[in-house]
Write a protein that holds these residues in place. Structure first.
Motif, PDB file in Angstrom:
ATOM      1  N   ASP A  66       0.746  -1.159  -0.090  1.00  0.00           N
ATOM      2  CA  ASP A  66       0.147  -0.056   0.096  1.00  0.00           C
ATOM      3  C   ASP A  66       0.886   1.216  -0.078  1.00  0.00           C
ATOM      4  N   SER A  67       0.317   2.606  -0.165  1.00  0.00           N
ATOM      5  CA  SER A  67       0.947   3.696  -0.031  1.00  0.00           C
ATOM      6  C   SER A  67       1.896   3.974   1.007  1.00  0.00           C
ATOM      7  N   GLY A  68       1.623   3.290   2.377  1.00  0.00           N
ATOM      8  CA  GLY A  68       2.368   3.583   3.312  1.00  0.00           C
ATOM      9  C   GLY A  68       3.537   2.380   3.454  1.00  0.00           C
ATOM     10  N   GLY A  69       3.527   1.426   2.320  1.00  0.00           N
ATOM     11  CA  GLY A  69       4.753   0.376   2.765  1.00  0.00           C
ATOM     12  C   GLY A  69       4.452  -0.889   3.083  1.00  0.00           C
ATOM     13  N   ALA A  70       3.058  -1.110   3.357  1.00  0.00           N
ATOM     14  CA  ALA A  70       2.608  -2.245   4.173  1.00  0.00           C
ATOM     15  C   ALA A  70       2.510  -3.147   3.194  1.00  0.00           C
ATOM     16  N   PHE A  71       2.996  -4.503   3.307  1.00  0.00           N
ATOM     17  CA  PHE A  71       2.822  -5.869   2.262  1.00  0.00           C
ATOM     18  C   PHE A  71       1.247  -6.080   2.323  1.00  0.00           C
ATOM     19  N   LEU A  72       0.638  -6.249   1.099  1.00  0.00           N
ATOM     20  CA  LEU A  72      -0.590  -6.668   0.930  1.00  0.00           C
ATOM     21  C   LEU A  72      -0.584  -7.920   0.260  1.00  0.00           C
ATOM     22  N   GLY A  73       0.177  -8.388  -0.482  1.00  0.00           N
ATOM     23  CA  GLY A  73       0.328  -9.730  -0.910  1.00  0.00           C
ATOM     24  C   GLY A  73       1.015  -9.879  -2.024  1.00  0.00           C
ATOM     25  N   GLU A  74       1.232 -11.278  -2.822  1.00  0.00           N
ATOM     26  CA  GLU A  74       2.010 -11.419  -4.133  1.00  0.00           C
ATOM     27  C   GLU A  74       1.472 -12.514  -5.069  1.00  0.00           C
ATOM     28  N   VAL A  75       2.002 -12.728  -5.959  1.00  0.00           N
ATOM     29  CA  VAL A  75       1.565 -13.581  -6.999  1.00  0.00           C
ATOM     30  C   VAL A  75       2.791 -13.813  -7.646  1.00  0.00           C
ATOM     31  N   TRP A  76       2.840 -15.222  -7.971  1.00  0.00           N
ATOM     32  CA  TRP A  76       4.098 -15.944  -8.429  1.00  0.00           C
ATOM     33  C   TRP A  76       3.962 -15.673  -9.937  1.00  0.00           C
ATOM     34  N   LEU A  77       5.291 -15.268 -10.673  1.00  0.00           N
ATOM     35  CA  LEU A  77       5.323 -15.110 -12.213  1.00  0.00           C
ATOM     36  C   LEU A  77       5.944 -16.182 -12.857  1.00  0.00           C
ATOM     37  N   SER A  78       5.281 -17.098 -13.218  1.00  0.00           N
ATOM     38  CA  SER A  78       5.800 -18.446 -13.551  1.00  0.00           C
ATOM     39  C   SER A  78       6.990 -18.264 -14.658  1.00  0.00           C
ATOM     40  N   SER A  79       8.177 -19.044 -14.786  1.00  0.00           N
ATOM     41  CA  SER A  79       9.132 -19.010 -15.621  1.00  0.00           C
ATOM     42  C   SER A  79       9.907 -17.501 -15.651  1.00  0.00           C
ATOM     43  N   ALA A  80       9.700 -16.776 -14.658  1.00  0.00           N
ATOM     44  CA  ALA A  80      10.267 -15.240 -14.584  1.00  0.00           C
ATOM     45  C   ALA A  80      11.835 -15.435 -13.828  1.00  0.00           C
ATOM     46  N   THR A  81      12.646 -14.787 -14.511  1.00  0.00           N
ATOM     47  CA  THR A  81      14.171 -15.045 -14.224  1.00  0.00           C
ATOM     48  C   THR A  81      14.207 -14.104 -13.036  1.00  0.00           C
ATOM     49  N   ASP A  82      15.210 -14.217 -12.136  1.00  0.00           N
ATOM     50  CA  ASP A  82      15.440 -13.182 -10.970  1.00  0.00           C
ATOM     51  C   ASP A  82      16.575 -12.273 -11.205  1.00  0.00           C
ATOM     52  N   ASN A  83      16.987 -12.403 -12.493  1.00  0.00           N
ATOM     53  CA  ASN A  83      18.194 -11.194 -12.925  1.00  0.00           C
ATOM     54  C   ASN A  83      17.804 -10.566 -14.204  1.00  0.00           C
TER      55      ASN A  83
END
Length: 128
Positions: A5-22
């Motif tokens: 959110d706008s205050g920086g609080a974590f709201l959730g996540e979704v996995w992006l399949s096959s995404a590289t981390d670099n």
């Protein structure tokens, strides 16, 4: 992909399949507020790029597509038009050699499928 959110609080996540981390990732939103992400993807062969369609709340992966070829492909940018078609600009090079790169434009439909007649590409000698 994580949502805060706008205050920086974590709201959730979704996995992006096959995404590289670099990889560099780009994000654009469609007229309905959904997010479209482009960035590096890998299936164990030459580098490719992925396009992920994420719900407006940032918590659900709606669709994804990956583009791989005989050469490395790197996504450069993403945009969404008024019809919610997704445009990705990219470059292709042989094993990371972009001295004689091929630049290409891909267009995906709202459902994540590649549009008919794409990619459009142009070979260009960069003189490197």
């Amino acid at each position: 992909m994580r949502r805060f959110d706008s205050g920086g609080a974590f709201l959730g996540e979704v996995w992006l399949s096959s995404a590289t981390d670099n990889s560099n990732f780009r994000i654009a939103s469609d007229p309905g507020g959904d997010a479209w992400v482009s960035g590096g993807a890998n299936d164990g062969g030459p580098a490719g790029f992925g396009v992920w369609h994420v719900s407006a709340d940032g918590l659900t992966l709606i669709s994804s597509a990956a583009v791989y070829g005989a050469f490395d492909i790197y996504a450069g940018g993403v945009a969404v038009d008024a019809s919610s078609r997704v445009w990705v600009a990219a470059a292709q090079g042989l094993n990371g050699d972009f001295s004689n790169a091929k630049f290409a434009l891909w267009r995906f439909e709202y459902d994540g499928t590649l549009s008919t007649g794409f990619p459009k590409d142009q070979q260009r000698d960069l003189g490197v």
